[in-house]
Design a protein around this motif. Sequence first.
Motif, PDB file in Angstrom:
ATOM      1  N   ALA A   1      44.190  40.446  52.423  1.00  0.00           N
ATOM      2  CA  ALA A   1      44.548  39.113  52.905  1.00  0.00           C
ATOM      3  C   ALA A   1      45.968  38.801  52.464  1.00  0.00           C
TER       4      ALA A   1
ATOM      5  N   ALA B   1      47.184  40.116  46.649  1.00  0.00           N
ATOM      6  CA  ALA B   1      47.124  40.140  48.106  1.00  0.00           C
ATOM      7  C   ALA B   1      47.842  41.374  48.623  1.00  0.00           C
TER       8      ALA B   1
ATOM      9  N   VAL C   1      47.337  30.502  55.786  1.00  0.00           N
ATOM     10  CA  VAL C   1      46.917  31.898  55.632  1.00  0.00           C
ATOM     11  C   VAL C   1      45.516  32.022  55.041  1.00  0.00           C
ATOM     12  N   HIS C   2      44.822  30.918  54.886  1.00  0.00           N
ATOM     13  CA  HIS C   2      43.476  30.965  54.308  1.00  0.00           C
ATOM     14  C   HIS C   2      42.610  31.963  55.061  1.00  0.00           C
ATOM     15  N   ASP C   3      41.956  32.831  54.296  1.00  0.00           N
ATOM     16  CA  ASP C   3      41.077  33.848  54.864  1.00  0.00           C
ATOM     17  C   ASP C   3      39.668  33.596  54.335  1.00  0.00           C
TER      18      ASP C   3
ATOM     19  N   TYR D   1      43.039  42.245  47.587  1.00  0.00           N
ATOM     20  CA  TYR D   1      42.214  41.757  48.687  1.00  0.00           C
ATOM     21  C   TYR D   1      42.968  41.937  50.009  1.00  0.00           C
TER      22      TYR D   1
ATOM     23  N   ALA E   1      37.763  36.747  52.820  1.00  0.00           N
ATOM     24  CA  ALA E   1      38.359  37.223  51.570  1.00  0.00           C
ATOM     25  C   ALA E   1      38.209  36.178  50.466  1.00  0.00           C
TER      26      ALA E   1
ATOM     27  N   TRP F   1      45.591  33.343  50.149  1.00  0.00           N
ATOM     28  CA  TRP F   1      44.374  33.372  50.964  1.00  0.00           C
ATOM     29  C   TRP F   1      43.230  32.525  50.412  1.00  0.00           C
TER      30      TRP F   1
END
Length: 228
Positions: A192, A160, A203-205, A190, A208, A196
């Motif tokens: 993110a 990350a 913080v989940h993206d 990534y 990404a 992620w």
Amino acid sequence: MIPIGAGPWPGVILYMDAGGIRPAIFDMARRLSDAGYIVLLPDLFYRYGPYGPFVPKEVFAGDFRVILGPLMATTGNDKAAEDTEGFLAYLDTRDDVAGRTLGAVGFCMGGGMALAAAGTYPDRFAVAASYHGGNLATDAPTSPHLFAPKLKAEVYVAAATDDGSYPPAMAERLETSLTQAGVRYDTRTYPAAHGWMMPDFPVHDPAAAERGWDDMLALFGRTLQGGN
């Protein structure tokens, strides 16, 4: 978890994050299984006893170390590698697992465990992937980078941006260890935050994460299913 249809299928061990066993990690195992893999999702906190399930958004709203720290203290790279002996023995009893070589993937805490397991049982893993794993190259005697000389698996490290648990100097140290050991590996950073990939993390993206899944399934398809 077992795919729908006729096997046998390649096997993958999924090393969980510090959030433990909960619906979101089951969903991730199911997604991997739906892609054509038998997925073993062990509870690495079994030494602690009953717990949770936790809701990460609630845990991270306070001092998550107070809640998760005692559970994390019951395991580690060395213990997870030790536990893997039992995981492999179980998978060996199944006639729906294709071949003896498996894949390993770990998230956060589990990222280093996946590398340690593959280094401890080099003849059993064709590939090991770490997603936003932290502390991958430290001075600790159980640091994942110390397993590099024993690795036969291809390694993938998904990092990350601005991740305090895996800063650039640590990444360089890990990559140097892998290079010196002649390990085939690839890394990707990534755009993110740490964590992620986890769908229930604050913080989940999603974008990404989808890219992460695409990369993971391409890697496993090539190394475990003979794809290009």
